[in-house]
Design a protein around this motif. Sequence first.
Motif, PDB file in Angstrom:
ATOM      1  N   ASN A   1       1.009  -1.323   0.000  1.00 54.14           N
ATOM      2  CA  ASN A   1      -0.077  -0.088  -0.237  1.00 54.14           C
ATOM      3  C   ASN A   1       0.817   1.417  -0.018  1.00 54.14           C
TER       4      ASN A   1
ATOM      5  N   SER B   1       2.345   1.399  -3.612  1.00 56.70           N
ATOM      6  CA  SER B   1       1.621   1.503  -4.818  1.00 56.70           C
ATOM      7  C   SER B   1       0.031   1.480  -4.362  1.00 56.70           C
TER       8      SER B   1
ATOM      9  N   CYS C   1      -3.786   1.966  -4.078  1.00 56.57           N
ATOM     10  CA  CYS C   1      -5.158   1.979  -5.047  1.00 56.57           C
ATOM     11  C   CYS C   1      -6.249   1.907  -4.426  1.00 56.57           C
ATOM     12  N   GLN C   2      -7.294   2.366  -4.867  1.00 56.96           N
ATOM     13  CA  GLN C   2      -8.747   2.060  -4.425  1.00 56.96           C
ATOM     14  C   GLN C   2      -9.042   0.566  -4.054  1.00 56.96           C
TER      15      GLN C   2
ATOM     16  N   HIS D   1      -5.292  -4.389  -6.055  1.00 56.42           N
ATOM     17  CA  HIS D   1      -3.971  -4.391  -6.551  1.00 56.42           C
ATOM     18  C   HIS D   1      -3.554  -5.789  -7.147  1.00 56.42           C
TER      19      HIS D   1
ATOM     20  N   LEU E   1      -3.994  -5.657 -10.849  1.00 56.94           N
ATOM     21  CA  LEU E   1      -3.076  -4.579 -11.418  1.00 56.94           C
ATOM     22  C   LEU E   1      -1.734  -5.287 -11.716  1.00 56.94           C
TER      23      LEU E   1
ATOM     24  N   SER F   1      -8.946   2.083   1.783  1.00 54.85           N
ATOM     25  CA  SER F   1      -7.960   3.206   1.510  1.00 54.85           C
ATOM     26  C   SER F   1      -8.819   4.667   0.871  1.00 54.85           C
TER      27      SER F   1
ATOM     28  N   LYS G   1      -1.560   6.920   2.832  1.00 56.35           N
ATOM     29  CA  LYS G   1      -0.319   6.408   2.810  1.00 56.35           C
ATOM     30  C   LYS G   1       0.447   6.351   4.113  1.00 56.35           C
TER      31      LYS G   1
ATOM     32  N   ALA H   1     -14.399  -1.440  -6.606  1.00 54.45           N
ATOM     33  CA  ALA H   1     -13.042  -1.366  -7.400  1.00 54.45           C
ATOM     34  C   ALA H   1     -13.185  -2.218  -8.585  1.00 54.45           C
TER      35      ALA H   1
ATOM     36  N   THR I   1       5.697  -6.090  -7.977  1.00 54.07           N
ATOM     37  CA  THR I   1       5.392  -4.530  -7.970  1.00 54.07           C
ATOM     38  C   THR I   1       6.627  -3.827  -7.854  1.00 54.07           C
TER      39      THR I   1
END
Length: 461
Positions: A55, A58, A60-61, A67, A70, A205, A212, A294, A366
């Motif tokens: 998190n 990278s 993301c919602q 994630h 992705l 998030s 963050k 999401a 990632t």
Amino acid sequence: MGLTALTIMTASNMMGSGVFMLPSSLAQIGSISIWGWALTFCGVLVLALTFAKTNQISPCQGGVIAHIGLTFGPYIGLQTTLYYWLATWIGNCALLISGVGYLAFFFPILHHPLYAAGTCIAILWLFVALGLQGARVVGYAQIFTGSCMLAVVLGIGVLGWFHFDAHLYMRSYNVTQQNSHHAILSAAAISLWGFLGIESASVSSAQAINPKRNIPLATILGLTLAALSYVSSSNVIMGILPHSQLIDSTSPFADTARTLWGTTAGECVSALAIIACLGAMPGWQILQTEVPRAAAEAGLFPRLFAATNRHGVAYKGLVCTACLMTGVILLTISPNLEQQFRTIIVLAISASLIPYAFAALSLPVTMVAKKLNRGRQFTLYSCLSLLGLAFVTTALLGAGTQPLFWGIILQMVTIPLYLLYVMRQQTPPQSVTPPCLMSDRCAGHRSFIAVSVDPDAVSKE
């Protein structure tokens, strides 16, 4: 939600899903389950560290679950999102059963399976109405209910040690009639249920302030708080209540308080446990709507899961999952409330382990993609990811054949769903007149006109 609300929500989602019924479930194995707790905590700590790092680098919602898509592509994203979505709302059924089990302390008629199921369903829809009011209202509710939970768990987990009977504790050390290695793995698989929700802050998030910074902190703090409460309370109860009473108890904390301090104390603890257990529902509702939301925005889930009300809540997804939960509660009605609880948590664990494995592996992938694959930090987190994968594998094997069976069934279900996704992606868009052909004001699209229209027609114009 800020750091306090996120931390309480993370701890509350984990503890609310497991702490109030797990002493009875673990009593089926014996006090050797303390080693299962230790194994599970180490494994979940590894997962928490990898989730927090993911998190951080990278965000993301939808958090680490979103994630995965992705990182590994749409098919794995669809598969893991479906698994996780199933785990959240099936787990919520177990949460309701736990709360009704403690409510039966006041209303013995709720020991009847049909009345218990009806009460679960009524409470479910009351919390749907609360969840529709948005994350701010949920955050305030979680702080209050989480405080009630800590009062119960830490009250028994601290004060109970003054009445702890070591002889009683060791008498039921291993009651499985199997070797210690197998008993510890079985205990680890069951106690893993108590840590489902470690990703709560990450998945939420979109509803967090300064995600963050706050999400990694809330994840680690929430895990630490839950682990201390779990280990202390579950072990002290095994040293207070006789084994024969504990394995059939639908309210082990209330029964312990009644044994130690009398009926009034048992009633107070039961009341606080009801508030705390059912109070974890709104936090889990955020998880069961944010992940499919999401996925819907990425095209993996139907668009209805992305529809939000004026409070930012995916209301159609919330209502849809509530209907499914109603069906699961009716289909798993059992004369033994503890048995119904165990049946449902096996289903939830089956659905949650695969997403955890992919989420752990997505971190080093990632880091390589973002060119962070240099130095000691990359080596450290790669090792943590492999340890997390090994833990998930061990937990899945320790859970027996039933979770493996349901995991295979769920994986097969995702194949036709992915086919529908591909077909929807390949559907050609409807033919429309380019807007720039209808107006001379769009100078930026002149190259599009030259390519899209017959040059002879353009010259004639």
